[in-house]
Design a protein around this motif. Structure first.
Motif, mmCIF file in Angstrom:
data_model
loop_
_atom_site.group_PDB
_atom_site.id
_atom_site.type_symbol
_atom_site.label_atom_id
_atom_site.label_comp_id
_atom_site.label_asym_id
_atom_site.label_seq_id
_atom_site.Cartn_x
_atom_site.Cartn_y
_atom_site.Cartn_z
ATOM 1 N N ASN A 150 -3.433 -6.164 -0.056
ATOM 2 C CA ASN A 150 -3.384 -4.830 -0.651
ATOM 3 C C ASN A 150 -4.194 -3.890 0.228
ATOM 4 O O ASN A 150 -5.403 -4.045 0.354
ATOM 5 C CB ASN A 150 -3.945 -4.848 -2.074
ATOM 6 N N ASN A 200 4.474 -1.484 -3.429
ATOM 7 C CA ASN A 200 3.969 -2.367 -4.476
ATOM 8 C C ASN A 200 4.859 -3.596 -4.591
ATOM 9 O O ASN A 200 5.952 -3.636 -4.020
ATOM 10 C CB ASN A 200 3.849 -1.638 -5.818
ATOM 11 N N GLY A 243 0.821 -1.203 0.000
ATOM 12 C CA GLY A 243 0.000 0.000 0.000
ATOM 13 C C GLY A 243 0.852 1.248 0.000
ATOM 14 O O GLY A 243 2.017 1.238 0.393
#
Length: 172
Positions: A124, A107, A26
């Motif tokens: 995520n 990421n 995130g």
């Protein structure tokens, strides 16, 4: 934890056998560090969370094997180079009872493929809205139509002529 209901739901499904390795993906401000402490408090008996991002070397890795007390190691892979990630591979292949690893990154591109392939739980994170961040600070558990709103923002406003005050209430 405000604004992360899907994330908490996914973690709750793991409560029977909490994994030793988790990746939290995130953007900055999405609550990755906060979630690590939330995991400790709500799923892992309030084990201490130790950020080892700046300490990764052979000494810290060897310490992980001999450390007797349970611990959660937090590692920010957006700040860890490929060489140090490769050093951690041996740990990821070991069964370290009472040792948990939470890897955070913005990421998947910041994590080498061999680590991505070894860790099955990847979460995520949802990015917090500005309203959700403010509501966390101002939450008053307001009840509307019999339901409590977890995320409430209340602003007071006075116009520039100071003639009138009014309040604005948002929920997200």
């Amino acid at each position: 934890m405000v604004g992360q209901s899907r994330t908490i739901s996914k973690l709750s499904s793991l409560v029977e056998k909490f994994p030793n390795y988790i990746i939290l993906l995130g953007e900055e401000g999405s609550g990755r560090h906060t979630l690590a402490h939330f995991i400790s408090k709500n799923f892992l008996h309030n084990y201490p969370v130790e950020d080892i991002t700046d300490k990764i070397d052979l000494d810290i890795i060897n310490e992980m094997y001999v450390r007797g007390s349970p611990c959660i190691y937090l590692i920010d892979f957006s700040l860890v180079d490929e060489r140090k990630q490769n050093m951690l591979l041996k740990i990821l292949e070991s069964d370290l009872d009472g040792k948990y690893f939470i890897i955070i990154a913005e990421n998947q591109n910041q994590i080498i493929n061999t680590i991505l392939n070894r860790i099955s739980v990847k979460i995520n994170m949802e990015k917090y809205s500005k309203f959700a961040q403010l509501s966390h600070k101002n939450n008053k558990n307001i009840k509307i139509d019999g339901n409590y709103l977890e995320e409430v923002v209340h602003f007071n406003y006075r116009d520039k002529n100071k003639k009138s005050d009014f309040s604005i209430l948002f929920w997200v």
